[in-house]
Design a protein around this motif. Structure first.
Motif, PDB file in Angstrom:
ATOM      1  N   GLN A   1      15.425 -13.824   3.476  1.00 39.80           N
ATOM      2  CA  GLN A   1      15.065 -12.555   4.628  1.00 39.80           C
ATOM      3  C   GLN A   1      14.148 -12.407   4.087  1.00 39.80           C
ATOM      4  O   GLN A   1      12.885 -12.099   5.359  1.00 39.80           O
ATOM      5  N   LEU A   2      14.550 -11.403   3.334  1.00 41.88           N
ATOM      6  CA  LEU A   2      13.020 -10.226   2.766  1.00 41.88           C
ATOM      7  C   LEU A   2      11.887 -10.487   2.791  1.00 41.88           C
ATOM      8  O   LEU A   2      10.691  -9.565   2.860  1.00 41.88           O
ATOM      9  N   TYR A   3      11.790 -11.847   1.647  1.00 42.40           N
ATOM     10  CA  TYR A   3      10.485 -12.231   0.944  1.00 42.40           C
ATOM     11  C   TYR A   3      10.541 -13.105   2.099  1.00 42.40           C
ATOM     12  O   TYR A   3       9.143 -14.347   1.745  1.00 42.40           O
TER      13      TYR A   3
ATOM     14  N   GLY B   1      -3.157  -8.670  -1.731  1.00 41.17           N
ATOM     15  CA  GLY B   1      -2.311  -8.144  -0.105  1.00 41.17           C
ATOM     16  C   GLY B   1      -1.242  -8.965   0.114  1.00 41.17           C
ATOM     17  O   GLY B   1      -1.098  -8.703   1.510  1.00 41.17           O
ATOM     18  N   ALA B   2      -0.737 -10.068  -0.332  1.00 43.40           N
ATOM     19  CA  ALA B   2      -0.220 -11.277  -0.052  1.00 43.40           C
ATOM     20  C   ALA B   2       0.995 -10.667  -0.493  1.00 43.40           C
ATOM     21  O   ALA B   2       2.428 -11.012  -0.393  1.00 43.40           O
ATOM     22  N   PHE B   3       1.345  -9.388  -1.063  1.00 49.60           N
ATOM     23  CA  PHE B   3       2.751  -8.787  -1.931  1.00 49.60           C
ATOM     24  C   PHE B   3       3.006  -7.721  -0.453  1.00 49.60           C
ATOM     25  O   PHE B   3       2.108  -7.049  -0.581  1.00 49.60           O
ATOM     26  N   ASN B   4       4.214  -7.596  -0.949  1.00 54.37           N
ATOM     27  CA  ASN B   4       5.163  -6.033  -0.233  1.00 54.37           C
ATOM     28  C   ASN B   4       4.827  -5.142  -1.267  1.00 54.37           C
ATOM     29  O   ASN B   4       5.848  -4.748  -1.604  1.00 54.37           O
TER      30      ASN B   4
ATOM     31  N   PRO C   1       7.228 -11.029  -3.034  1.00 55.04           N
ATOM     32  CA  PRO C   1       6.580 -11.635  -2.680  1.00 55.04           C
ATOM     33  C   PRO C   1       6.738 -11.860  -1.388  1.00 55.04           C
ATOM     34  O   PRO C   1       7.957 -11.376  -0.903  1.00 55.04           O
ATOM     35  N   ASN C   2       5.658 -12.010  -0.634  1.00 56.07           N
ATOM     36  CA  ASN C   2       6.008 -12.142   0.754  1.00 56.07           C
ATOM     37  C   ASN C   2       5.465 -13.735   1.052  1.00 56.07           C
ATOM     38  O   ASN C   2       4.320 -14.162   1.405  1.00 56.07           O
ATOM     39  N   PHE C   3       6.596 -14.592   1.285  1.00 55.68           N
ATOM     40  CA  PHE C   3       5.789 -15.631   1.164  1.00 55.68           C
ATOM     41  C   PHE C   3       5.240 -16.502   2.366  1.00 55.68           C
ATOM     42  O   PHE C   3       4.642 -17.559   1.916  1.00 55.68           O
TER      43      PHE C   3
ATOM     44  N   ASN D   1      12.026  -4.379   7.944  1.00 55.10           N
ATOM     45  CA  ASN D   1      11.529  -4.242   6.825  1.00 55.10           C
ATOM     46  C   ASN D   1       9.813  -3.595   7.470  1.00 55.10           C
ATOM     47  O   ASN D   1       9.509  -4.550   7.602  1.00 55.10           O
ATOM     48  N   ALA D   2       9.972  -2.476   7.231  1.00 56.95           N
ATOM     49  CA  ALA D   2       8.138  -1.833   7.082  1.00 56.95           C
ATOM     50  C   ALA D   2       7.532  -2.748   6.418  1.00 56.95           C
ATOM     51  O   ALA D   2       6.391  -3.378   7.928  1.00 56.95           O
ATOM     52  N   ALA D   3       7.178  -3.031   5.664  1.00 51.67           N
ATOM     53  CA  ALA D   3       6.021  -3.829   5.043  1.00 51.67           C
ATOM     54  C   ALA D   3       6.345  -4.682   4.926  1.00 51.67           C
ATOM     55  O   ALA D   3       5.078  -5.245   4.860  1.00 51.67           O
ATOM     56  N   SER D   4       7.231  -6.002   5.352  1.00 50.92           N
ATOM     57  CA  SER D   4       6.746  -7.437   5.553  1.00 50.92           C
ATOM     58  C   SER D   4       6.948  -7.540   7.196  1.00 50.92           C
ATOM     59  O   SER D   4       6.614  -8.549   7.535  1.00 50.92           O
ATOM     60  N   GLY D   5       8.083  -6.583   7.621  1.00 49.20           N
ATOM     61  CA  GLY D   5       7.604  -6.673   9.187  1.00 49.20           C
ATOM     62  C   GLY D   5       8.934  -7.960   9.684  1.00 49.20           C
ATOM     63  O   GLY D   5       9.392  -8.426  10.705  1.00 49.20           O
ATOM     64  N   VAL D   6       9.214  -8.273   8.872  1.00 50.84           N
ATOM     65  CA  VAL D   6      10.733  -8.822   8.427  1.00 50.84           C
ATOM     66  C   VAL D   6      12.202  -8.104   8.678  1.00 50.84           C
ATOM     67  O   VAL D   6      11.836  -7.510   8.798  1.00 50.84           O
ATOM     68  N   THR D   7      12.978  -9.625   9.843  1.00 48.74           N
ATOM     69  CA  THR D   7      14.295  -8.770  10.275  1.00 48.74           C
ATOM     70  C   THR D   7      15.227  -9.397   8.761  1.00 48.74           C
ATOM     71  O   THR D   7      15.304 -10.667   8.261  1.00 48.74           O
TER      72      THR D   7
END
Length: 605
Positions: free
Chosen positions: A235-237, A560-563, A593-595, A213-219
């Protein structure tokens, strides 16, 4: 029993009113509305039709409670997290004794005894059940049975009521009088799986490579583009591997309108997506006679969605499901059923009277703001503020009708004011428009994550509540970038703007009546987001900190802590609606949310 002062008020009133009419005894209009759009007079109710009348007394110190709320919710304030107790809150919302005595005297003058009334712990609400004929006498009005033309719903209501002049300063609101809200769940849409025996691994099987995911950098698993599961959201968050373990944590779901969360379906869901939660359940609490029908065939799609994802994300944090008896259907030809209020106020009465509450609560229900009289909306909103100052985070779905009236089909929306002038205007939703709740919009897809498009994420600007200070900078930045004159007159740029945040809201895989179902709506977004709030509370509790409570001041200082969601819009009222854009917007708020980031934010205050 009346106090001596109350008795004096009663005797004085009686002496005045038995003689020639005086300015103190003369009736003066308290509230008047235009006949509501979509409702027509049907008939007159039977004289002995029962009305559960709720009388709201003024809360003269609410401004002090509001100051406490903002101080304990501001991460930069020295009092952050220093929440108030139930007793402290009740002291702040209590009416003056003069108001209590005046209302008691008025009720007594109509033959209503102390034993006939129920009082809230703070004595700011008085509830009684009396025949409509007596209500009409007390309020100098005439009730009618009203029919909603497109749904065949019926209500017993009036479009105006009055009070003796000397009571106006002692009563804020009386309902049910002018409230025509139909109080409905966010419009979930669902499709039955053609393979009812398939497991989640089969349903989400994909030969595609995982997505970053481009916004969070997570797979994220590629399958999450078509089916949302608990694992997808973890995963997404950015919450993979986090295990809640703090003592004293809790999460709650509100259920209305005969929606039942089925335990057997929950076990099927856990076996499918959260096997470590198998054989665990939730605490059931009945409010005002709310039922707990565990017949599998009568499981509620909304209730199942809410508990399965909120509790699936937050496991093993203890969960509570509140079943609040919904507004009973009124059938003009059948006996004398009881007419009552919007059930969220019944729920508020109940939870505010209890000392220990879930620390994060989600609700996927609401009305069009304009169908709830402003006086009543303000009192309900004040109840949510009381929860926030006590350390409870309250989330509401933003709705699925974009900037329109809740109808997810923009072509059939009726975007007209309810003031008799039928002016074209965007229709905000309530309670999402209340500044003391966190409104959650909807997204879809994985890379990029965008504003949901199969329905449209509710959002916009309140016509009742002014824009709170905590969001002014973010909202002004959005409005400054809006093309000049766009939608001028269609919305109130000075109003409370919503939503505040967002979460995935489509293609959720749940179990309903024993079968897997794909379901969507911001009714999915709110419980999903609430599950992550419960995890954040766990982080704080593990650190010896208090619960988060009212979230919005924290959110608006840490966008900034959110996608950030920058693609999509929320069409309605014959327009494309507002656009999602960089930073806050009235479609997805600050985003999802980006946990991983939020965990650091909540630990540092």
């Amino acid at each position: 029993m009346l106090s001596l002062r109350g008795l004096a008020v009663l005797l004085t009133s009686a002496s005045l009113c038995l003689g020639a009419p005086s300015k103190d005894c003369a009736f003066k209009p308290k509230e008047t509305i235009a006949p509501p759009r979509g409702w027509v007079k049907h008939s007159s109710p039977n004289a002995d039709h029962n009305v559960v009348l709720r009388i709201g007394l003024p809360q003269p110190n609410f401004h002090v409670l509001e100051q406490h709320l903002y101080e304990v919710s501001d991460p930069d304030h020295e009092r952050y997290g220093d929440h108030l107790s139930k007793e402290e809150v009740e002291e702040l919302v209590a009416p003056h004794q003069e108001s209590i005595d005046a209302v008691d005297a008025w009720l007594s003058s109509h033959g209503i005894a102390e034993s006939d009334v129920t009082r809230s712990p703070a004595k700011d609400w008085v509830t009684l059940k009396i025949p409509v004929s007596l209500v009409e006498k007390m309020l100098d009005t005439k009730y009618h049975v009203w029919k909603h033309t497109s749904s065949d719903d019926y209500l017993v209501r009036t479009t105006s009521y009055s009070l003796p002049s000397d009571l106006h300063d002692h009563i804020d609101v009386i309902q049910p009088t002018t409230t025509f809200g139909r109080f409905k769940g966010a419009k979930s849409t669902f499709i039955f799986d053609d393979e009812p025996e398939s497991s989640v691994s089969d349903a989400t099987k994909s030969t595609l490579a995982p997505i970053v995911n481009a916004a969070s950098g997570v797979t994220v698993d590629a399958s999450c583009n078509t089916t949302i599961t608990v694992t997808c959201l973890q995963q997404l968050y950015n919450a993979v591997g986090f295990k809640p373990k703090a003592k004293g944590n809790s999460i709650g779901i509100t259920g209305y309108l005969e929606q039942f969360a089925n335990i057997q379906d929950l076990q099927s869901f856990y076996a499918d997506q959260r096997p470590d939660a198998l054989n665990s359940s939730f605490k059931f609490i009945s409010v005002k006679g709310g039922l707990n029908n565990q017949t599998l065939a009568e499981a509620g799609a909304e209730a199942n969605l809410d508990v399965q994802f909120a509790f699936g994300i937050s496991h093993p944090i203890p969960g509570t499901f509140y079943s609040t008896a919904g507004r009973p259907p009124f059938i003009p030809s059948v006996g004398t059923p009881t007419d009552t209020n919007e059930p969220y106020t019944d729920w508020l009465d109940f939870v505010l009277s209890h000392p220990n509450l879930p620390l994060a609560i989600s609700s996927s229900y609401g009305d069009e703001e304009e169908t709830v009289p402003e006086s009543f909306a303000r009192r309900a909103c004040a109840g949510f503020a009381q929860l926030g100052v006590r350390g409870v985070s309250v989330m509401f779905s933003s709705g699925d009708g974009g900037v329109g009236d809740g109808d997810p089909n923009p072509a059939t929306q009726e975007c007209f004011t309810n003031d008799g002038r039928n002016t074209t205007k965007f229709i905000p939703g309530f309670p999402a428009s209340c500044p003391f709740v966190t409104a959650v919009g909807g997204t879809q897809n994985i890379n990029p994550e965008v504003a949901v498009s199969r329905f449209f994420s509710g959002g916009g600007f309140s016509n009742y509540f002014k824009q709170p200070t905590y969001q002014k900078v973010a909202v002004e930045k959005y409005l400054e970038a809006l093309p000049k004159g766009l939608y001028k007159g269609l919305f109130n740029p000075e109003g409370r703007a919503f939503p505040d945040v967002a979460a995935q809201g489509d293609r959720f895989r749940i179990f309903l009546s024993g079968r897997p179902v794909s379901i969507g709506g911001t009714s999915a977004s709110s419980p999903a987001f609430t599950g992550f709030v419960a995890l954040l509370n766990d982080v704080r509790l593990q650190n010896g900190q208090s619960s988060l409570g009212f979230l919005n001041p924290l959110i608006y200082k840490n966008g900034g802590a959110f996608n950030d969601i920058t693609i999509g819009h929320n069409a309605g009222c014959g327009t494309p609606g507002f656009n999602a854009t960089a930073g806050w917007d009235p479609v997805t708020g600050f985003g999802t949310p980006n946990f991983g980031k939020l965990k650091g934010v909540v630990s540092s205050h």
